[in-house]
Motif scaffolding. Sequence first.
Motif, PDB file in Angstrom:
ATOM      1  N   SER A 214       0.824  -1.200   0.000  1.00 47.57           N
ATOM      2  CA  SER A 214       0.000   0.000   0.000  1.00 47.57           C
ATOM      3  C   SER A 214       0.860   1.253   0.000  1.00 47.57           C
ATOM      4  O   SER A 214       0.573   2.212  -0.721  1.00 47.57           O
ATOM      5  CB  SER A 214      -0.948   0.004   1.205  1.00 47.57           C
ATOM      6  N   LEU A 218       0.755   2.372  -3.778  1.00 50.46           N
ATOM      7  CA  LEU A 218      -0.230   3.445  -3.836  1.00 50.46           C
ATOM      8  C   LEU A 218       0.413   4.821  -3.940  1.00 50.46           C
ATOM      9  O   LEU A 218      -0.114   5.706  -4.629  1.00 50.46           O
ATOM     10  CB  LEU A 218      -1.159   3.376  -2.622  1.00 50.46           C
ATOM     11  N   TRP A 221       1.402   5.318  -7.750  1.00 53.30           N
ATOM     12  CA  TRP A 221       0.275   5.593  -8.649  1.00 53.30           C
ATOM     13  C   TRP A 221      -0.499   6.838  -8.227  1.00 53.30           C
ATOM     14  O   TRP A 221      -1.084   7.520  -9.069  1.00 53.30           O
ATOM     15  CB  TRP A 221      -0.640   4.373  -8.708  1.00 53.30           C
ATOM     16  N   GLN A 222      -0.470   7.130  -6.948  1.00 54.34           N
ATOM     17  CA  GLN A 222      -1.074   8.368  -6.464  1.00 54.34           C
ATOM     18  C   GLN A 222      -0.387   9.574  -7.092  1.00 54.34           C
ATOM     19  O   GLN A 222      -1.049  10.519  -7.543  1.00 54.34           O
ATOM     20  CB  GLN A 222      -0.925   8.402  -4.949  1.00 54.34           C
TER      21      GLN A 222
END
Length: 322
Positions: A214, A218, A221-222
């Motif tokens: 995460s 994440l 890609w965030q």
Amino acid sequence: MAELLPIYFSIIAFFCALGAMALAIFHIYRHLLNYTEPTYQRYIVRIIFMVPVYALMSFLSLIFPESSIYFNSIREVYEAWVIYNFLSLCLAWVGGPGAVVLSLSGRAMKPSWCLMTCCFPPVPLDGRFIRRCKQGCLQFVILKPFLVAVTLILYAKGKYKDGNFSPNQSYLYLTIIYTISYTMALYALALFYVACKDLLQPFNPVPKFIIIKSVVFLTYWQGVLVFLAAKSGFIKDAEEAAQFQDFIICVEMLIAAVGHLYAFPYKEYAGANIAGSCDLTRSLAHALKLNDLYHDTVHQVCQTNFCFLPWVLSKPCLFICQ
């Protein structure tokens, strides 16, 4: 460069980053005082260090946006280091590559839609499979510092700008290369987990996989989505998007620090510390020593037939070299 986000964003980011670093340093300190399983805890300490590195670099990038590329570069290099150490930790839990091969002897990974192997025959879980998983992570560890160096050179020449997807700028091409390498590393981790989940079960791997993937997956890609939002007009411009990304990471690191306390508890090792506290300096020196990375790079990459990258590019849905 003038500050783009309101001042209260910086204040919130400061307290979140400070809290995250304090929790992480305390967590590391407790592990080092109870350094009873060096084989495991060296990797755990390195993984937990991700929180202060991410939090500090993101906060500095937020308040010094003109130098953000340098702070972000440090953060991104450590990202690759975390992926490598997590796979090494999983291998250490199950007794090393040799023990895994013996335990999985005669078994094969069945075709799966989730793993994108549905069109291929079963994958033998042998020494070659384990080697490819390690190479999948190592290629990212090796490639990432090289990409960072190229980025800094291109930035100095005015050919790189965060969030600029123009074909005349290098951001688009470096992002594509980085995404391929990054995806291969995470895919290697996923394959290894699926193959060895029964062996890893005593170590409660699920929360550990969740917290690592995460944070690493994440946040990457965030950042891409935030820059795409700037390109689409939802955010004012790329500079504001970069600062917004740094602010979000500062907040997320406080959550990650709490998650690490649960996923990698030091109390599991404190019970074996009969003699009392370990030598803090010696424990830290062992955790930061890079001899394992050197060993893996030499034996898994330099002295083997490294066909991982060209093979995956030709058959991206399966990790096996015929």
